[in-house]
Design a protein around this motif. Structure first.
Motif, short mmCIF file in Angstrom:
data_model
loop_
_atom_site.label_atom_id
_atom_site.label_comp_id
_atom_site.label_asym_id
_atom_site.label_seq_id
_atom_site.Cartn_x
_atom_site.Cartn_y
_atom_site.Cartn_z
N TRP A 178 1.97 -5.87 -7.50
CA TRP A 178 2.02 -4.79 -8.48
C TRP A 178 2.27 -3.50 -7.72
O TRP A 178 1.68 -3.27 -6.68
N GLY A 179 3.11 -2.64 -8.25
CA GLY A 179 3.37 -1.36 -7.62
C GLY A 179 3.11 -0.22 -8.57
O GLY A 179 3.39 -0.32 -9.76
N ARG A 180 2.55 0.86 -8.06
CA ARG A 180 2.36 2.07 -8.85
C ARG A 180 3.70 2.80 -8.89
O ARG A 180 4.44 2.83 -7.90
N SER A 181 4.00 3.39 -10.02
CA SER A 181 5.25 4.12 -10.16
C SER A 181 5.36 5.22 -9.11
O SER A 181 4.54 6.12 -9.05
N ALA A 182 6.35 5.09 -8.25
CA ALA A 182 6.62 6.05 -7.18
C ALA A 182 7.96 5.66 -6.57
O ALA A 182 8.38 4.51 -6.69
N THR A 217 0.81 -1.20 0.00
CA THR A 217 0.00 0.00 0.00
C THR A 217 0.85 1.26 0.00
O THR A 217 0.43 2.28 -0.50
N ALA A 218 2.07 1.21 0.51
CA ALA A 218 2.93 2.39 0.50
C ALA A 218 3.25 2.81 -0.92
O ALA A 218 3.40 3.99 -1.22
N ALA A 219 3.37 1.85 -1.82
CA ALA A 219 3.67 2.17 -3.22
C ALA A 219 2.39 2.38 -4.02
O ALA A 219 2.45 2.65 -5.20
N GLY A 220 1.24 2.24 -3.39
CA GLY A 220 -0.01 2.45 -4.09
C GLY A 220 -0.42 1.27 -4.95
O GLY A 220 -1.17 1.42 -5.89
N ASN A 229 22.20 8.20 -13.04
CA ASN A 229 21.32 9.20 -12.42
C ASN A 229 20.18 8.54 -11.65
O ASN A 229 19.04 9.00 -11.67
N ALA A 230 20.48 7.47 -10.95
CA ALA A 230 19.45 6.69 -10.24
C ALA A 230 18.61 7.55 -9.31
O ALA A 230 17.38 7.45 -9.32
N GLU A 231 19.24 8.38 -8.51
CA GLU A 231 18.49 9.18 -7.55
C GLU A 231 17.47 10.08 -8.24
O GLU A 231 16.31 10.17 -7.82
N GLU A 232 17.88 10.73 -9.33
CA GLU A 232 16.98 11.61 -10.06
C GLU A 232 15.87 10.81 -10.76
O GLU A 232 14.71 11.22 -10.78
N GLU A 233 16.23 9.68 -11.36
CA GLU A 233 15.24 8.85 -12.06
C GLU A 233 14.19 8.32 -11.09
O GLU A 233 12.99 8.32 -11.39
N ILE A 262 7.56 9.50 -9.69
CA ILE A 262 6.27 9.96 -9.18
C ILE A 262 5.45 10.61 -10.30
O ILE A 262 4.23 10.73 -10.21
N ASN A 263 6.11 11.01 -11.39
CA ASN A 263 5.44 11.66 -12.52
C ASN A 263 4.71 10.69 -13.43
O ASN A 263 4.12 11.12 -14.43
N TYR A 264 4.74 9.40 -13.14
CA TYR A 264 4.11 8.39 -13.98
C TYR A 264 3.13 7.53 -13.16
O TYR A 264 3.27 6.32 -13.09
N PRO A 265 2.10 8.14 -12.55
CA PRO A 265 1.21 7.39 -11.66
C PRO A 265 0.38 6.31 -12.36
O PRO A 265 -0.16 5.43 -11.69
N GLN A 266 0.25 6.37 -13.68
CA GLN A 266 -0.52 5.35 -14.37
C GLN A 266 0.30 4.10 -14.68
O GLN A 266 -0.24 3.08 -15.06
#
Length: 173
Positions: A155-159, A74-77, A116-120, A125-129
């Motif tokens: 399954w995890g939501r992009s975050a 649930t933390a990852a949605g 650039n792992a940290e930035e990626e 979070i910009n891809y919630p779908q």
């Protein structure tokens, strides 16, 4: 899957019982489909085709106990399953294009190892779908009904919190 294809759900219930899947698309629209479990209790339902969307709730019911194996994060949605005596509720389900990414060892490099792992990871979070799943390696001589997650969720939501074991190449694709 999304229209024109039909997504499928499956599981086990008492033999010969009727299983119904209700897909709640929003506050006013829902569709249902049913199937009868076979002599061993296995059932499969092809859901009516749906447009690409997220936030869908699927309730699977029967007159008796349903069994399933489903993990959540649930933390990852991620979609969550709440089993009861005669129903399972899957929340925050997504319909859309399904891409399977597999290959040799380079596909296993996780997001925390990419350039650039940290930035990626922060930008995820910009891809919630987008939904992600990473399954354990398994060998079998016969077709399998389930795949077990390598992560703490199915399954995890992009975050940022969803990148426990997600492949960097698959995410970047």
């Amino acid at each position: 899957q999304r229209a024109p294809a039909s997504a499928r759900v499956w599981g086990n219930a008492p033999p010969k019982s009727t299983v119904t899947a209700k897909v709640k698309l929003d506050a006013t629209k829902a569709v249902e489909a049913s199937a009868t479990a076979d002599g061993d209790g296995a059932w499969e339902i092809s859901l009516p085709p749906q447009p690409a969307t997220t936030g869908v709730t699927i309730t699977i019911t029967t007159g008796t106990t349903i069994t399933t194996t489903y993990t959540t994060d649930t933390a990852a949605g991620a979609a969550t399953a709440a089993p009861s005596n005669n129903s399972i509720v899957l929340e925050d389900v997504a319909f859309g294009d399904v891409w399977f990414c597999s290959g040799q060892s380079n596909m296993e490099f996780s997001m925390n190892t990419v350039f650039n792992a940290e930035e990626e990871i922060a930008a995820s979070i910009n891809y919630p779908q987008l939904r992600m799943a990473t399954v354990q390696k398994a060998a079998a001589d016969t077709p399998q009904d389930d795949a077990h997650s390598k992560a703490s969720y199915a399954w995890g939501r992009s975050a940022p919190g969803a990148f426990e074991r997600v492949g960097g190449a698959a995410f970047s694709y």
